[in-house]
Design an enzyme around this catalytic site. Sequence first.
Site, PDB file in Angstrom:
ATOM      1  N   GLY A 169       2.864   0.497   5.525  1.00 26.32           N
ATOM      2  CA  GLY A 169       3.838   1.313   6.249  1.00 26.32           C
ATOM      3  C   GLY A 169       3.419   1.639   7.659  1.00 26.32           C
ATOM      4  O   GLY A 169       3.654   2.742   8.141  1.00 26.32           O
TER       5      GLY A 169
ATOM      6  N   ASP B 291       6.500   6.826   5.081  1.00 26.82           N
ATOM      7  CA  ASP B 291       6.575   5.513   5.694  1.00 26.82           C
ATOM      8  C   ASP B 291       6.432   4.381   4.673  1.00 26.82           C
ATOM      9  O   ASP B 291       7.248   3.462   4.636  1.00 26.82           O
ATOM     10  CB  ASP B 291       5.506   5.374   6.786  1.00 26.82           C
ATOM     11  CG  ASP B 291       5.728   6.368   7.931  1.00 26.82           C
ATOM     12  OD1 ASP B 291       6.900   6.762   8.145  1.00 26.82           O
ATOM     13  OD2 ASP B 291       4.753   6.752   8.593  1.00 26.82           O
TER      14      ASP B 291
ATOM     15  N   SER C 237       0.991   5.111  -0.009  1.00 31.28           N
ATOM     16  CA  SER C 237       0.057   6.199   0.281  1.00 31.28           C
ATOM     17  C   SER C 237       0.511   7.543  -0.254  1.00 31.28           C
ATOM     18  O   SER C 237      -0.270   8.486  -0.342  1.00 31.28           O
ATOM     19  CB  SER C 237      -0.110   6.319   1.794  1.00 31.28           C
ATOM     20  OG  SER C 237       1.115   6.749   2.373  1.00 31.28           O
ATOM     21  N   GLY C 238       1.796   7.626  -0.573  1.00 32.30           N
ATOM     22  CA  GLY C 238       2.338   8.922  -0.952  1.00 32.30           C
ATOM     23  C   GLY C 238       3.084   9.571   0.201  1.00 32.30           C
ATOM     24  O   GLY C 238       3.615  10.658   0.067  1.00 32.30           O
ATOM     25  N   GLY C 239       3.135   8.878   1.342  1.00 34.77           N
ATOM     26  CA  GLY C 239       3.878   9.379   2.495  1.00 34.77           C
ATOM     27  C   GLY C 239       5.257   8.734   2.588  1.00 34.77           C
ATOM     28  O   GLY C 239       5.597   7.850   1.794  1.00 34.77           O
TER      29      GLY C 239
ATOM     30  N   MET D 189      -4.527   3.458  -2.865  1.00 37.01           N
ATOM     31  CA  MET D 189      -5.962   3.302  -2.611  1.00 37.01           C
ATOM     32  C   MET D 189      -6.645   4.657  -2.594  1.00 37.01           C
ATOM     33  O   MET D 189      -6.156   5.598  -1.973  1.00 37.01           O
ATOM     34  CB  MET D 189      -6.179   2.640  -1.248  1.00 37.01           C
ATOM     35  CG  MET D 189      -5.975   1.149  -1.253  1.00 37.01           C
ATOM     36  SD  MET D 189      -6.172   0.483   0.424  1.00 37.01           S
ATOM     37  CE  MET D 189      -4.476   0.509   1.000  1.00 37.01           C
TER      38      MET D 189
ATOM     39  N   GLY E  14       0.846  -1.187   0.000  1.00 30.90           N
ATOM     40  CA  GLY E  14       0.000   0.000   0.000  1.00 30.90           C
ATOM     41  C   GLY E  14       0.881   1.235   0.000  1.00 30.90           C
ATOM     42  O   GLY E  14       1.565   1.500   0.977  1.00 30.90           O
TER      43      GLY E  14
ATOM     44  N   CYS F 190     -11.235   0.684   9.256  1.00 31.33           N
ATOM     45  CA  CYS F 190     -10.638   0.799   7.932  1.00 31.33           C
ATOM     46  C   CYS F 190      -9.583  -0.278   7.723  1.00 31.33           C
ATOM     47  O   CYS F 190      -9.514  -0.909   6.663  1.00 31.33           O
ATOM     48  CB  CYS F 190     -10.033   2.184   7.754  1.00 31.33           C
ATOM     49  SG  CYS F 190      -9.131   2.387   6.217  1.00 31.33           S
TER      50      CYS F 190
ATOM     51  N   CYS G  93      -7.944   8.412   8.330  1.00 36.76           N
ATOM     52  CA  CYS G  93      -7.165   8.025   7.176  1.00 36.76           C
ATOM     53  C   CYS G  93      -8.055   7.944   5.950  1.00 36.76           C
ATOM     54  O   CYS G  93      -9.201   7.518   6.010  1.00 36.76           O
ATOM     55  CB  CYS G  93      -6.347   6.763   7.430  1.00 36.76           C
ATOM     56  SG  CYS G  93      -7.124   5.235   7.071  1.00 36.76           S
TER      57      CYS G  93
END
Length: 371
Positions: A132, A13, A9-11, A33, A7, A108, A203
């Site tokens: 992450g 971690d 996320s664009g962060g 996602m 996954g 979630c 989130c």
Amino acid sequence: MKKVILGLSGGVDSAVACYLLQQAGYAVEGVFMRNWDSTLNNDVLGNPNDPNEVCPQEVDYLDALAVANKLGIPLHRIDFVEEYWERVFSIFLEEYRHNRTPNPDILCNKEIKFNSFLEQADMMGCDYIAMGHYARSVHQPSVALLRGLDGNKDQSYFLCQLTKAQVAKSLFPIGHLTKSEVRSIATAIDLPVATKKDSTGVCFIGERRFKAFLENYLPHQPGEMIDTMGRMIGKHDGLMYYTIGQRHGLSIGGPGDPWFVIGKIPSKNQLLVGQGFHHPLLYSDRCLVMGLNWLIDDPQSITTAQAKFRYRQPDVDVVLHHHEDGSVDVSYPTTVRAVTPGQAAVFYHGEVLLGGGTIECVYMNNELRPY
RNA sequence: AGGGCCAUAGCCAAGCGGUAAGGCAAAGGACUUUGACUCCUUCAUCUCUGGUUCAAAUCCAGAUGGCCCUG
């Protein structure tokens, strides 16, 4: 070569997680996602984002894409907007309608990240999924979920509803690192998101002015704020907008200590308020926990544990009493402030997450708290 | 109608002639993948009008508003 669906996320971690998986010899593919559509979901009030600008979600996608490109992995994009609404958000709202304080991110994880996502990943033929999160999974000799090693960032609390089967399929590549270690790895390999600010808020939804956000879905139900003597202290906009132990947003001025929410009286639509952080009604020594999920074999044998009743709360020593229906009575003689129905109680033995459930009702000296 | 008391920010409230403490609320920020809590920052020229003084929120006079007592 084992295949992992991560996954992304664009962060930072998940980006560092990606790198570490590659280093460990996995074939990694990323999935971004998208679970929330502000327009579709009528997310207007309390939304700080300028509708004319590129929405933060798109920014995150572009960041994820930049990371994927940098690390040379394919990035897929999956839409779970409908699933998120039906299996997370609608329950979240339902809990609020009952004047409780739910934890959407736990749902979630249970329903989306480690369920819908896992199904998709299986169809893509993966051996594992990875996230992450600051938590650790153990697969051998038996499956277990451990706290993240960084005590300040540990996110295992949010994973308390995962089943052993889900944990057995999951990797948490950064769970043994601290946040600053993750940052320095990101910097060392020159990730585009190395200095990106940590995201907070629900989130997939993000930062919101919470009361206004809820007003999109739950209309006002104004009533009185009263103190323990029954005196009218102020007005509230709806019991569901407030949570136990809350201080701000009450707009009660005047003499003395600050005021806190210390209870709710739904039959009269009254919010109970009291002065002082340590107001006695905020403290409890026992609660009933239902909807338990266990990550260990013989839960009945667990009679003592450490527990958290809220994310980032210090551990509390508790005694468990198991009921036949699977619910658990949790006692904590040391007393805890603002244990709130709807929130999760999560149990640990040392580093090991034993399981967790949802706080149903709260007691002090065997007397039910009006939460 | 007499007599007394009071009048400081949205709310409490210090100040007693030397240039406006503090608390609550609110707003902004930090912290935080729930919701809270917590922490930091910001926020008044003192009811009005005259006067005394080098200097007044602080003294004097009047006005206005509120509270109390007596008839």
